[in-house]
Design a protein around this motif. Structure first.
Motif, short mmCIF file in Angstrom:
data_model
loop_
_atom_site.label_atom_id
_atom_site.label_comp_id
_atom_site.label_asym_id
_atom_site.label_seq_id
_atom_site.Cartn_x
_atom_site.Cartn_y
_atom_site.Cartn_z
N ILE A 154 0.84 -1.20 0.00
CA ILE A 154 0.00 0.00 0.00
C ILE A 154 0.87 1.25 0.00
CG2 ILE A 154 -1.65 1.32 1.37
CD1 ILE A 154 -2.84 -1.37 2.27
N ALA A 155 1.96 1.21 0.79
CA ALA A 155 2.86 2.36 0.85
C ALA A 155 3.48 2.65 -0.51
CB ALA A 155 3.96 2.11 1.89
N LYS A 156 3.88 1.57 -1.21
CA LYS A 156 4.48 1.75 -2.53
C LYS A 156 3.45 2.31 -3.51
CE LYS A 156 7.80 -2.01 -1.85
NZ LYS A 156 8.18 -3.38 -2.25
N LEU A 157 2.24 1.78 -3.47
CA LEU A 157 1.18 2.27 -4.35
C LEU A 157 0.89 3.74 -4.06
CD1 LEU A 157 -1.00 1.73 -6.48
CD2 LEU A 157 -2.51 1.01 -4.61
N GLY A 158 0.84 4.06 -2.78
CA GLY A 158 0.57 5.44 -2.40
C GLY A 158 1.67 6.39 -2.85
N ALA A 159 2.92 5.98 -2.75
CA ALA A 159 4.03 6.82 -3.17
C ALA A 159 3.95 7.10 -4.67
CB ALA A 159 5.36 6.15 -2.82
N ASP A 160 3.69 6.07 -5.46
CA ASP A 160 3.57 6.25 -6.91
C ASP A 160 2.46 7.25 -7.23
OD1 ASP A 160 5.61 4.52 -7.58
OD2 ASP A 160 4.30 2.77 -7.68
N TYR A 161 1.35 7.10 -6.52
CA TYR A 161 0.20 7.98 -6.76
C TYR A 161 0.56 9.43 -6.45
CZ TYR A 161 -4.30 10.23 -6.11
OH TYR A 161 -5.35 11.11 -6.18
N PHE A 162 1.18 9.65 -5.29
CA PHE A 162 1.49 11.02 -4.88
C PHE A 162 2.58 11.63 -5.74
CE2 PHE A 162 -0.41 9.60 -0.74
CZ PHE A 162 -1.48 10.46 -0.80
N ILE A 163 3.52 10.84 -6.20
CA ILE A 163 4.56 11.34 -7.11
C ILE A 163 3.91 11.81 -8.41
CG2 ILE A 163 6.58 10.71 -8.49
CD1 ILE A 163 7.33 8.78 -6.19
N LYS A 188 11.20 6.02 3.99
CA LYS A 188 11.71 4.76 4.51
C LYS A 188 11.51 3.58 3.56
CE LYS A 188 11.32 1.65 8.49
NZ LYS A 188 10.61 1.38 9.76
N ASP A 189 10.30 3.45 3.03
CA ASP A 189 9.98 2.25 2.24
C ASP A 189 9.98 2.50 0.74
OD1 ASP A 189 9.58 0.73 4.58
OD2 ASP A 189 7.55 1.54 4.79
N LEU A 190 10.54 3.62 0.29
CA LEU A 190 10.54 3.91 -1.14
C LEU A 190 11.53 3.01 -1.88
CD1 LEU A 190 10.48 7.82 -1.23
CD2 LEU A 190 8.60 6.26 -1.70
N THR A 191 11.16 2.60 -3.08
CA THR A 191 12.07 1.85 -3.92
C THR A 191 13.04 2.82 -4.60
OG1 THR A 191 10.67 2.02 -5.89
CG2 THR A 191 10.23 0.18 -4.38
N ALA A 192 14.10 2.27 -5.17
CA ALA A 192 15.07 3.11 -5.87
C ALA A 192 14.42 3.82 -7.05
CB ALA A 192 16.24 2.24 -6.36
N LYS A 193 13.50 3.14 -7.73
CA LYS A 193 12.81 3.76 -8.87
C LYS A 193 11.93 4.91 -8.42
CE LYS A 193 9.77 2.73 -12.77
NZ LYS A 193 9.01 1.70 -13.50
N GLN A 194 11.23 4.74 -7.28
CA GLN A 194 10.38 5.81 -6.77
C GLN A 194 11.22 7.03 -6.37
OE1 GLN A 194 8.37 3.54 -3.73
NE2 GLN A 194 6.49 3.38 -4.96
N ARG A 196 14.03 7.89 -7.74
CA ARG A 196 14.46 8.55 -8.98
C ARG A 196 13.30 9.37 -9.57
NH1 ARG A 196 16.94 3.46 -9.84
NH2 ARG A 196 15.26 2.85 -11.27
N SER A 197 12.08 8.83 -9.46
CA SER A 197 10.91 9.56 -9.95
C SER A 197 10.69 10.85 -9.17
CB SER A 197 9.65 8.69 -9.87
OG SER A 197 9.76 7.56 -10.70
N MET A 198 10.88 10.77 -7.84
CA MET A 198 10.76 11.98 -7.02
C MET A 198 11.84 12.99 -7.37
SD MET A 198 9.77 10.58 -3.20
CE MET A 198 9.83 12.22 -2.52
N ASN A 199 13.06 12.51 -7.59
CA ASN A 199 14.15 13.42 -7.98
C ASN A 199 13.84 14.13 -9.28
OD1 ASN A 199 15.67 12.79 -5.73
ND2 ASN A 199 16.90 11.24 -6.76
N ALA A 200 13.16 13.42 -10.20
CA ALA A 200 12.80 14.03 -11.48
C ALA A 200 11.84 15.20 -11.27
CB ALA A 200 12.17 12.98 -12.41
N VAL A 201 10.87 15.03 -10.37
CA VAL A 201 9.92 16.11 -10.10
C VAL A 201 10.60 17.27 -9.39
CG1 VAL A 201 7.70 16.71 -9.07
CG2 VAL A 201 8.07 14.39 -9.91
N TYR A 202 11.43 16.95 -8.37
CA TYR A 202 12.19 18.01 -7.70
C TYR A 202 13.03 18.77 -8.73
CZ TYR A 202 11.33 16.56 -2.83
OH TYR A 202 10.75 16.29 -1.61
N GLY A 203 13.70 18.02 -9.61
CA GLY A 203 14.57 18.64 -10.60
C GLY A 203 13.81 19.58 -11.52
N ARG A 204 12.61 19.17 -11.98
CA ARG A 204 11.78 20.04 -12.83
C ARG A 204 11.51 21.37 -12.14
NH1 ARG A 204 6.20 17.96 -14.67
NH2 ARG A 204 6.29 19.89 -15.88
N VAL A 205 11.03 21.27 -10.89
CA VAL A 205 10.67 22.48 -10.15
C VAL A 205 11.87 23.41 -10.01
CG1 VAL A 205 9.87 23.39 -7.95
CG2 VAL A 205 8.81 21.34 -8.89
#
Length: 408
Positions: A154-163, A188-194, A196-205
């Motif tokens: 659920i945590a992984k699904l939620g992270a993908d959704y919020f990203i 804490k429970d984010l995967t390496a891919k998640q 990287r996806s968050m870094n992409a959004v931070y980078g855009r901003v």
């Protein structure tokens, strides 16, 4: 004729939600609940929609924060205030939000009750009770492990959704909200891919905010929306300015707009909307507006644009651009006078003028079919039109009270 109020915007948001839920526009009165068109409509979401659409403004949400709070509550599995849910409904939602935990608690209570009953009634069967206790403890451990696994999923699904939501907020020019949303995601429970996806959004901003040092740091380990291209932009401009609190020069800003547009016009739009607001000198903004006008009208060879300032009052001449269609880059300027005359193909997007202190407007020689936008220009005093425009029925209806100058 009434004064503007936030409840009018609340009603508009409610109408948009109603259309999302039903595919229809709400009636002006006696609004049919969305569930009558779509039985699967969630009760809480319907309640939010109907409250926003209340006929009486006093019965609607009085602040957008209240509406946002109810939407977030519903998305998180809580009953929104608009639903006025009963205790039983709220208890049901609580159990549903913590379904696995509730099962564990119930199972544990059953185990304790059974063990106590066996202990009281069968002291002579102590060895048997011990075996039962051990077996049930093992089952409880298995249940806990299963619950933990489900929580992680659920945590992984939620992270993908919020990203994904954060990415959409960036696109919708809500950059600070996007950062706030990303910062709230547990790491804490984010995967390496998640990550990287968050870094992409931070980078855009950070690119759009000219914080190239921070952008480069994030985009080096990013995966997602145009990350490789934005990494090159961040690398180039991080070498130009080492301090993220400094601004690029106007010339440099115009250059990066061109680079972004060559890759994707949407990137240019996103960058422009942040940058034009950060330049306090409106004369300096003209170069950016001219560049963005070219980007929006790529077939034009030249843009006629001139800004003059007198006693703190701004006049923009954007006349005699016969092939110009889009002129929205002027939206943030505090103009008191604007000349849009002789722009034959200009789009009638006058909403960009609504928040300006505009007192004088020249639209003569431009194609304007509807004049209802005039009622939104609260400061307008003088309107310059051509004879054909002056004969327009819509013009006669909405130009009352204005000083009209008709020119050939």
């Amino acid at each position: 004729g009434e004064a503007p109020h936030i409840t009018q915007d609340i009603y508009t948001l409610g109408a948009l939600l109603y259309n999302i839920l039903t595919g229809k526009a709400p009636a002006e009165k006696d609004i049919v609940p969305p569930s009558q068109f779509k039985p699967e409509t969630p009760t809480g979401l319907e309640a939010i929609c109907l409250k926003a659409l209340k006929i009486s403004p006093s019965n609607r949400y009085q602040k957008t924060e209240e509406l946002i709070a109810d939407i977030k509550a519903w998305m998180s599995g809580f009953a929104p205030s608009a639903e006025q849910a009963s205790f039983q409904k709220q208890l049901k939602l609580l159990i549903f939000r913590h379904k696995t935990l509730s099962i564990s608690i119930l199972a544990s209570l059953l185990i304790i009750s059974c063990l106590s009953l066996f202990y009281i009634n069968s002291l002579k069967e102590k060895e048997k009770q011990t075996r039962i206790q051990r077996d049930r403890a093992e089952k409880a451990l298995e249940l806990y492990d299963l619950e933990k696994e489900n929580r992680e999923k659920i945590a992984k699904l939620g992270a993908d959704y919020f990203i994904k939501q954060a990415n959409q907020l960036v696109t919708a020019m809500k950059r600070d909200m996007a950062i706030e949303l990303l910062d709230s995601i547990p790491q804490k429970d984010l995967t390496a891919k998640q990550k990287r996806s968050m870094n992409a959004v931070y980078g855009r901003v950070y690119v759009y905010k000219q914080r190239f040092q921070a952008a480069y740091k994030n985009l080096q380990n990013a995966e997602g929306y145009d990350s490789e291209f934005l990494l090159e932009i961040a690398r180039e401009y991080a070498s130009i300015k080492a301090d993220d609190d400094e601004m690029l020069t106007t010339e440099q800003t115009v250059k990066i707009l061109g680079q972004l547009n060559e890759y994707d016009i949407h990137q240019a739009h996103c960058f422009y909307r942040d940058q034009v607001l950060r330049i306090p000198d409106y004369i300096e903004q003209v170069a950016l507006i001219e560049k963005m006008t070219f980007i929006n009208n790529e077939w034009m060879e030249k843009v006629n644009i001139k800004l003059t300032v007198e006693d703190g009052r701004y006049h923009l001449d954007l006349s005699n651009n016969p092939t110009m269609r889009r002129w929205v880059p002027v939206r943030q300027m505090p103009l008191t006078s604007l000349d849009l005359s002789n722009n034959g193909k200009m789009q009638n997007d006058f909403s960009v003028l609504y928040n300006m202190p505009l007192e004088k407007l020249n639209i003569s020689g431009s194609v304007v079919n509807k004049f209802n936008f005039l009622k939104k220009l609260k400061h307008l005093k003088t309107l310059i039109v051509d004879p054909q425009q002056a004969k327009n029925k819509s013009f006669k209806e909405f130009s009352k009270g204005l000083e009209i100058v008709v020119v050939k």
